[in-house]
Design an enzyme around this catalytic site. Structure first.
Site, PDB file in Angstrom:
ATOM      1  N   GLU C  80       0.834  -1.194   0.000  1.00  0.00           N
ATOM      2  CA  GLU C  80       0.000   0.000   0.000  1.00  0.00           C
ATOM      3  C   GLU C  80       0.868   1.244   0.000  1.00  0.00           C
ATOM      4  O   GLU C  80       0.397   2.347   0.225  1.00  0.00           O
ATOM      5  CB  GLU C  80      -0.995  -0.004   1.162  1.00  0.00           C
ATOM      6  CG  GLU C  80      -0.380  -0.027   2.526  1.00  0.00           C
ATOM      7  CD  GLU C  80      -1.459   0.096   3.600  1.00  0.00           C
ATOM      8  OE1 GLU C  80      -2.020  -0.934   3.956  1.00  0.00           O
ATOM      9  OE2 GLU C  80      -1.729   1.225   4.040  1.00  0.00           O
ATOM     10  N   CYS C 112      -3.346  -4.375   3.943  1.00  0.00           N
ATOM     11  CA  CYS C 112      -2.252  -5.206   4.438  1.00  0.00           C
ATOM     12  C   CYS C 112      -2.233  -6.616   3.861  1.00  0.00           C
ATOM     13  O   CYS C 112      -1.366  -7.405   4.225  1.00  0.00           O
ATOM     14  CB  CYS C 112      -2.290  -5.274   5.962  1.00  0.00           C
ATOM     15  SG  CYS C 112      -2.008  -3.675   6.726  1.00  0.00           S
ATOM     16  N   HIS C 234      -1.649 -12.041  10.303  1.00  0.00           N
ATOM     17  CA  HIS C 234      -1.284 -10.628  10.139  1.00  0.00           C
ATOM     18  C   HIS C 234      -1.069 -10.008  11.517  1.00  0.00           C
ATOM     19  O   HIS C 234      -1.812 -10.286  12.457  1.00  0.00           O
ATOM     20  CB  HIS C 234      -2.388  -9.888   9.375  1.00  0.00           C
ATOM     21  CG  HIS C 234      -2.130  -8.417   9.299  1.00  0.00           C
ATOM     22  ND1 HIS C 234      -0.955  -7.916   8.794  1.00  0.00           N
ATOM     23  CD2 HIS C 234      -2.878  -7.342   9.687  1.00  0.00           C
ATOM     24  CE1 HIS C 234      -0.997  -6.590   8.873  1.00  0.00           C
ATOM     25  NE2 HIS C 234      -2.140  -6.211   9.412  1.00  0.00           N
TER      26      HIS C 234
END
Lengths: 384, 131, 350
Positions: C80, C112, C234
């Protein structure tokens, strides 16, 4: 090839000349040279100018300056070999007179560097744009790379480098046209701000405006120009070398300077020890050290000791940069090589006043561009 | 530097593409059309190793405009294993960590931008080889 | 069976401590560290960006894969923080590594999870037999607004995975994606920093999607949490992945190896991929690895990997990520950090 003489010299004050334009700088120097020569004849001109385009946005410099000197239609050509542009202009003028094509040729040099251009970037164009400058190196940076190599190989000290600047300021204080006509101390050099480690501000020649001009002529004309002792150009050489510093086998040596000097000694029929007064291209203190070694004034690695012993000072065995050098006098890049010949002529005419080298008969001027990829040497001879 | 000039040198800047003289074996970086050692014009392409050593270095305190925000930064002359030398920045270290002959590796980094709006120009830099 | 034939991860050497940031904004350092389970984060050097990080990670992946770059048929970088709004990142990478020009290149963005997205598509190509090798990369120089909670975690790093069907070091046994429109975190064009909706990023976003993908993948694959040697999720902060893992039935010991967030921060698209690289650095043949990414907006990609006999042979062919994280740490104060991250308004060049 026939003999060539210097019959007229002129130069502006060097420094931050806010009120004087690029063109007027040159005209002022040229007019002084005509006055000095005491004659008006002119067949052709060569102008050393490194970067009119980047400093003042002006190319086609030859035509502009011939126009404003009121000398149209004589042929005028701008010569460029970075900071050796002035030396190269003198050489072109020398060749034109020596060849017999012209009788009187002016070699000029001019640079106007204080008009708020990005001077660091403009000067950096004298290095390899794609493979040196692209990476962020500057000119002080390139000479700093040489300085560290010299210090590593030969144990040259920081103080010895400083002594070059101290000596040149000592000389420059006796020259009314210098940008910095005052003495400095080793302590001041070592306390000045860092530019490119190990080189500090007072190791570096300044950003300057200025112009210089010399008028070269055949023997026949020179003998008509009365008023000054005759000064003859006995050698005029130029050499080129690898552009990028990193491609050179020995980072402490200036092979082009060595080459241009050796050919010059042959032309003049002299050995280095016969030179009485020398002007070298001390754009940075380390440069003067490396040039001394390349000129054969010292074995590799031994020049700094000679500086320390005072041999290169006025009164020493090999006075160097009696004008103040680029360091104290100023370094309007295109003008510097011409201004060196102006100083030698003063010395060989014995008109140096307090900075006169006693009995000076042979003078050598060495001017270089980039990190030494271009080098010119001129040897001048005065009367016994 | 504008796009056309930048793009032409991408093979050298990005992946250290060099050439070797077929006659005398000298490795040229960047490639040349004529060998400066033997005048030959026959070459083969080689990719330089990314390992080398420092020959000399400086710390730039007064940079050109495009490098204003990075100063002070280190510039060195590096000799790669093939004997080729180049000028580049040494990053991710302090000047006190440098020494003549210190081993380095070449990495791929941003080099400069003419302005916020202009292209990002990439190329090689050196980092100290760490055990 | 298709899977990973080479992998590599890289983080910059610069760091800022959570307490340095806390002091800058008048926060309580102890409370911040406790709340986020995070000591420090990586910061990109002034000359680093998603592209340079991707190049370094992919170079390590190539070293491990020991293949010709010319055999790579696709290159996908998920991030990103692509340096250009318009102009691909992947084109720079292929020319830096000698890949192509016969190669399919695309940049991905999905907050993400753009990295696992790139991995998924790369794997799909080789699984389908479209090409011999494809490379998927997740890398970021994450943005977090000054003073925002994200500033403590938004960090820099990335990992690259070369997918292929020969000499596989970790086979992909199963994949599962779970996606819905959930605007929990976003950044619009011309905005410097992402916005987020506070606690809405937790339960309805992170946990819903991680658990959705995780549970779905366990169900479809017939594995149980205890079958896995390692699990990685994550890592927006230290707590979330531990909690999500626990909710799925994983133990802390399975998660710890890939849990880099306490010393690295949240490398956004590079977060779970870098954690996976840390696991591959130590996994043994036969080990099962459970991975679920999360990208705001929102979605999760799940993978089940199994290490092969080849993995130990390639682990030492490039630096291991925990070793990279450990060496040459260079700490920044807040002023230098602000300069490095261009959080200060500078004069444009004269």
């Amino acid at each position: 090839m026939r003999d060539v003489y210097v019959i007229g010299i002129g130069m502006t004050h060097f420094g931050e000349l806010w009120d004087t334009s690029f063109r007027d700088l040159f005209v002022e120097a040229a007019l002084e040279a005509f006055g000095d020569a005491n004659m008006d004849r002119l067949d052709s001109m060569y102008i050393g100018c490194m970067s009119g385009g980047l400093f003042v946005g002006q190319e086609h410099v030859g035509a502009l300056l011939a126009d404003y000197l009121g000398r149209v239609p004589i042929p005028t050509t701008r010569v460029e070999t970075a900071c050796a542009s002035g030396g190269a202009a003198v050489r072109q003028a020398y060749l034109e007179v020596a060849s017999g094509m012209s009788e009187v040729v002016l070699a000029g040099g001019v640079e106007k560097m204080t008009d708020s251009a990005d001077v660091t970037a403009a000067l950096a164009t004298a290095a390899d744009q794609e493979y040196e400058v692209y990476q962020g190196v500057t000119f002080p940076g390139l000479y700093a790379l040489m300085a560290r190599a010299h210090m590593h190989t030969y144990h040259t000290t920081r103080e010895q480098l400083a002594l070059v600047a101290v000596k040149n300021h000592h000389h420059g204080a006796m020259n009314s046209k210098t940008q910095f006509p005052f003495e400095i101390t080793v302590e001041q050099v070592l306390a000045s701000s860092m530019v490119a480690d190990p080189l500090r501000l007072l190791d570096c020649s300044p950003v300057s405006d200025g112009a210089a001009a010399v008028i070269l002529a055949s023997e026949e004309v020179a003998k008509q120009a009365k008023g000054h002792p005759l000064v003859r150009v006995v050698a005029s050489t130029q050499a080129t070398g690898a552009m990028a510093l990193h491609t050179r086998t020995d980072l402490t040596r200036l092979d082009t300077v060595e080459h241009s000097a050796q050919v010059a000694y042959q032309q003049a029929g002299i050995t280095p020890d016969q030179v009485d007064v020398t002007e070298v291209h001390d754009c940075f203190t380390i440069a003067e050290i490396c040039v001394m070694e390349a000129l054969g004034y010292a074995e590799p690695g031994r020049a700094a000791a000679l500086v320390e012993a005072g041999e290169t000072r006025l009164g020493g065995s090999m006075p160097i940069n009696t004008s103040g050098g680029l360091k104290s006098k100023g370094h309007p890049v295109g003008a510097s090589g011409v201004a060196q010949v102006v100083e030698l002529t003063i010395q060989l005419r014995r008109e140096g006043g307090t900075r006169q080298v006693e009995g000076a008969r042979i003078g050598l001027a060495q001017n270089m561009g980039g990190t030494g990829a271009s080098s010119t040497v001129h040897i001048l001879e005065g009367q016994a | 530097m504008k796009s056309p000039q930048y793009t032409r040198e991408i093979p050298q800047r990005y992946r250290l593409e060099a050439e070797k003289c077929r006659q005398c074996g000298k490795v040229h970086f960047p490639p040349r059309l004529i060998c400066d050692a033997c005048q030959s014009q026959e070459f083969e392409q080689v990719i330089l190793s990314r390992a080398g050593r420092i020959l000399t270095w400086t710390v730039i305190h007064v940079p050109p405009t495009n490098f204003d925000l990075e100063a002070p930064y280190i510039i060195a002359i590096v000799e790669l294993e093939e004997g080729v030398r180049l000028t580049c920045q040494v990053v991710d270290c302090d000047p006190e960590e440098l020494a003549v002959d210190a081993p380095v590796e070449m990495v791929f980094r941003r080099i400069q931008e003419d302005s916020q709006a202009d292209i990002i120009q990439y190329g090689y830099k050196a980092v100290l080889s760490r055990p | 069976m298709a899977g990973i034939v080479g992998y590599g991860a890289y983080v910059p050497c610069y760091r800022i401590k959570a307490e340095t940031i806390a002091r800058q904004w008048g926060g309580d350092p102890a409370a911040v560290k406790r709340g986020l389970l995070l000591e420090e984060k990586t910061v990109p050097g002034q000359d680093e960006d998603t592209i340079t990080i991707s190049v370094q990670a992919a170079r390590y992946a190539l070293q491990r894969a020991d293949i010709s770059p010319a055999d790579i048929g696709a290159v996908y970088i998920g991030s990103e923080s692509h340096p250009y709004a318009v102009k691909p990142s992947g084109t720079v990478l292929i020319d830096a590594l000698g890949i192509g020009p016969k190669v399919h290149v695309a940049d991905y963005e999905f907050a993400c999870k753009a990295g696992t997205e790139a991995m998924f598509v790369a794997w799909s190509h080789v699984q389908a037999g479209h090409m011999k090798y494809a490379i998927g990369i997740g890398a970021d120089t994450s943005q977090g607004a000054p003073g925002d909670a994200l500033e403590y975690t938004a960090s820099a790093g990335g990992a690259a995975f070369i997918m292929g069907t020969e000499n596989v070091a970790a086979e992909v046994l199963h994949t599962y994606s779970f996606t819905s429109d959930t605007p929990d975190f976003w950044r619009k064009e011309y905005e410097y920093y992402p916005q987020h909706s506070g606690r809405f990023t937790g339960e309805p976003a992170y946990f819903k999607h991680i658990l959705g993908a995780g549970r779905g993948m366990l169900e479809e694959s017939d594995y149980k949490p205890e079958d896995f040697a390692f699990a990685v999720f994550h890592m927006p902060n230290g707590k979330f992945p531990l909690r999500a893992g626990k909710m799925l039935g994983f133990k802390k010991e399975q998660i710890e190896e890939g849990w880099l967030v306490n010393i690295m921060g949240n490398t956004y698209s590079g977060s779970s991929p870098t954690g996976l690289a840390a696991i591959l650095d130590v996994a043994k043949p036969g080990d099962l690895i459970f991975m679920v990414s999360f990208g705001s907006g929102a979605g999760s990609d799940g993978f089940i990997f199994q290490a092969t006999e080849r993995l130990p042979d390639i682990q030492g062919k490039a630096p291991k990520i925990r070793a990279i994280l450990d060496q040459n740490k260079r700490y920044l104060d807040y002023g230098l950090y602000a300069k490095y991250r261009r959080k200060i308004i500078f004069n444009s060049p004269v």
